[in-house]
Design an enzyme around this catalytic site. Structure first.
Site, PDB file in Angstrom:
ATOM      1  CB  SER A  52      -0.726   0.103   1.198  1.00  0.00           C
ATOM      2  OG  SER A  52      -1.968  -0.730   1.335  1.00  0.00           O
TER       3      SER A  52
HETATM    4  N1  SAH Z   1      -0.700  -5.519   4.061  1.00  0.00           N
HETATM    5  C1  SAH Z   1       0.159  -5.157   2.778  1.00  0.00           C
HETATM    6  C2  SAH Z   1      -0.228  -5.138   1.444  1.00  0.00           C
HETATM    7  C3  SAH Z   1      -1.497  -5.901   1.106  1.00  0.00           C
HETATM    8  S1  SAH Z   1      -2.061  -6.361  -0.268  1.00  0.00           S
HETATM    9  C4  SAH Z   1       1.392  -5.104   2.341  1.00  0.00           C
HETATM   10  O1  SAH Z   1       1.903  -4.586   3.471  1.00  0.00           O
HETATM   11  O2  SAH Z   1       2.809  -4.784   1.328  1.00  0.00           O
HETATM   12  C5  SAH Z   1      -3.259  -7.854   0.208  1.00  0.00           C
HETATM   13  C6  SAH Z   1      -3.023  -8.734  -0.035  1.00  0.00           C
HETATM   14  O3  SAH Z   1      -4.482  -9.291   0.768  1.00  0.00           O
HETATM   15  C7  SAH Z   1      -2.551  -9.804  -0.961  1.00  0.00           C
HETATM   16  O4  SAH Z   1      -0.508 -10.011  -0.900  1.00  0.00           O
HETATM   17  C8  SAH Z   1      -3.211 -10.562  -1.314  1.00  0.00           C
HETATM   18  O5  SAH Z   1      -3.316 -11.779  -1.517  1.00  0.00           O
HETATM   19  C9  SAH Z   1      -3.759 -11.027  -0.155  1.00  0.00           C
HETATM   20  N2  SAH Z   1      -5.173 -11.734   0.435  1.00  0.00           N
HETATM   21  C10 SAH Z   1      -6.253 -11.246  -0.317  1.00  0.00           C
HETATM   22  N3  SAH Z   1      -7.083 -12.466   0.064  1.00  0.00           N
HETATM   23  C11 SAH Z   1      -7.058 -12.910   1.156  1.00  0.00           C
HETATM   24  C12 SAH Z   1      -7.532 -13.645   2.203  1.00  0.00           C
HETATM   25  N4  SAH Z   1      -8.511 -14.463   2.422  1.00  0.00           N
HETATM   26  N5  SAH Z   1      -6.783 -14.313   2.755  1.00  0.00           N
HETATM   27  C13 SAH Z   1      -5.156 -13.872   3.063  1.00  0.00           C
HETATM   28  N6  SAH Z   1      -4.868 -12.975   2.342  1.00  0.00           N
HETATM   29  C14 SAH Z   1      -5.186 -13.327   1.002  1.00  0.00           C
END
Ligand code: SAH
Length: 206
Positions: A52
């Site tokens: 993000s």
């Molecule tokens: N917080 C992160 C950014 C997240 S991007 C950072 O600091 O970099 C969103 C993430 O959510 C992605 O890596 C994606 O693979 C994950 N994601 C999506 N659906 C999910 C689920 N049901 N359970 C766990 N992770 C999930």
């Protein structure tokens, strides 16, 4: 990054600013992206996912109103950057990532930084942790609605921050639980990659 993008936009909490000064964001992106790591936008981390924008990390962190003794659940570890910031401001962070290579990469960066109070799990975070109960929940992927299991796993006096809306545009929502009652507050528009799973988008992936 901290003074121009975070402080100037009104986030003045000293502990959050100092956590963001401490954590080397460039270690959470791949080498080709390093020179952009402190810029004012999200970046690709591979596997179709993103880290993000720094301001969004600061905003979500401030909305959690952390005092230092909280047990936090994060859904969507991604690069591990948000989890690293939270680790400086709370007692323990549990973070769930569905893509194993991302989870492993995040684990190794956190280990390199000697951050020991983050526990990363591979799995479907849209259902949270069965039987779990958390002071704070932060969802860093977009959800079509508030996932019922996450509401259940939020402790009384707990706070959850989650982007809710369409697949490509959402509203950041702060959910508070008090005496078993839920209140919701809208905190502005945002764009996250979708939460996949039963309580997210593409529910065929359970
Ligand atoms: N917080 C992160 C950014 C997240 S991007 C950072 O600091 O970099 C969103 C993430 O959510 C992605 O890596 C994606 O693979 C994950 N994601 C999506 N659906 C999910 C689920 N049901 N359970 C766990 N992770 C999930």
């Amino acid at each position: 990054m901290v003074s121009e993008q975070i402080e100037k936009r009104g986030i003045n909490n000293k502990k959050i600013l100092s956590a963001m000064l401490d954590i080397p964001r460039h270690l959470f992106v791949n080498e080709a992206q390093r020179e952009y790591a402190y810029n004012d936008y999200p970046l690709s981390i591979g596997e179709g996912q993103t880290i993000s924008q720094p301001y969004i990390v600061a905003l979500m962190t401030s909305l959690l109103e952390l005092k230092g003794d909280e047990i936090i659940l994060e859904i969507g570890t991604g690069s591990g950057y948000q989890a690293a910031i939270l680790a400086k401001l709370a007692e323990t962070v549990y973070s769930i990532e569905k893509i194993e290579v991302l989870a492993k990469r995040a684990m190794s960066v956190l280990m390199m930084l000697n951050i020991k109070n983050v526990h990363i799990m591979v799995g479907n975070g849209s259902i949270g942790v069965q039987g779990g109960s958390f002071d704070r929940i932060i969802v860093t992927a977009a959800s079509p609605d508030l996932p019922e299991p996450l509401i259940e796993q939020l402790k009384d006096d707990g706070i959850m921050v989650i982007p809710v809306g369409e697949k490509y545009s959402q509203m950041l929502i702060v959910v508070k639980k008090k005496h078993g009652e839920i209140t919701k507050e809208e905190k502005g528009g945002c764009i996250f990659v979708p939460l996949i799973g039963k309580y997210g988008f593409d529910s065929q992936f359970n």
